[in-house]
Design an enzyme around this catalytic site. Sequence first.
Site, PDB file in Angstrom:
ATOM      1  N   GLU A 244       0.830  -1.200   0.000  1.00 11.84           N
ATOM      2  CA  GLU A 244       0.000   0.000   0.000  1.00 11.84           C
ATOM      3  C   GLU A 244       0.871   1.259   0.000  1.00 11.84           C
ATOM      4  OE1 GLU A 244      -3.590   2.166   2.568  1.00 11.84           O
ATOM      5  OE2 GLU A 244      -2.877   0.172   3.142  1.00 11.84           O
ATOM      6  N   GLN A 281      16.825  33.257 -14.579  1.00 10.46           N
ATOM      7  CA  GLN A 281      17.694  32.324 -13.855  1.00 10.46           C
ATOM      8  C   GLN A 281      16.956  31.657 -12.692  1.00 10.46           C
ATOM      9  OE1 GLN A 281      21.083  33.602 -11.246  1.00 10.46           O
ATOM     10  NE2 GLN A 281      22.343  32.601 -12.814  1.00 10.46           N
TER      11      GLN A 281
END
Length: 381
Positions: A244, A281
């Site tokens: 799970e 940037q």
Amino acid sequence: MSHLYLTKDHEIFRASLRKFLEKEAYPFYDQWEEDRMIPRSFWLKMGEQGFLCPDIDETYGGSGVDWGFSVVINEELERVGSGLVGVSLHNDIVVPYITSYGTEDQKLRWLPKCATGENITAIAMTEPGTGSDLANIKTTAKLDGDNYILNGQKTFITNGIQSDLILVACKTDSVVVPKHKGVSLLIVERDAIGFSRGRKLNKIGLHCQDTAELIFEDCIVPKENLIGEEGKGFLYLMEKLQQERLLVAIGAQIASEVMLQMTIDYVKSREVFGQVVSKFQNTQFKIVEMLTDIELGRSFLDQLIADHMEGKDIVTKVSMAKWKLTDIAKNIADECLQLHGGYGYMEEYEIARRYRDIPVARIYAGTNEIMKTIIAKNIGL
């Protein structure tokens, strides 16, 4: 990148599944979100095409293939949207309890319709006052002749509204010490006397995935609906939680990959101050940071999946993957929304939905704090 556990057959299967989802899921997903429900017709179509429970034996309606096919299904469903988690729960969380611990009669009774989508499954562990502390659940089941009499409430149950078979964690012995030895698992069928559904819960995200409260008031459950042995339920739950949690990690990884790609596409097309956003940037650094986290996560995850398919004990590492990859996904959702600017807060952009959907992965299948506790214990702290 190539995956350790996938072959050409898996890739052919993936192509077929993608084609199916492009026709039967992607065009309708927004409507499912508005409806707050995935229609049963979609489950039936999944079953008809062999996309439900592919790993169960052909005797019971499956294809008897390896778990790599289930990984492919989980990945492709997550690409559509996190709200399809109920299908993954059905395939790879609930049904495996029947295949692993069920009797031959139980398998013949239930599995074929699980594979066709006629039976939708759910697992009921969490209670209003009990989450991760499963040894202290309050729901009880007392044997009375040929039936158990089940009493209690469950909440946050995935597939709670549509489910036909519900795997219920309950106490068949409330005085045994230690407490976890009193936990057993029962299958409650949709028409069981004394069973009712409470509220359909209104969640922040995962809108199309039905989540509900379940109520058992002197609910009559035939004793032949006991899964495995009485008192072994806690052990069964612990054995299956590895898979799970691996599923949650897979979903988080795919969500991260999807969110980053949609954000790269967006910043390469959006202009601000006379240039595209991708040329700044700061944008480039954020993209690079996210991509690095994703690549490292994928390498770790793929090795875990391969180890799991070989039957290795990966409890410690899968706990690491579950908490780390869901944390990364949440951070990526936040960064990607920011890079979308104001448009990221608009519903017509998918990042808004992803931003809502991903945080709960840090809570279900055991909170990330529980994951850290497990890791600490397993390394001797």
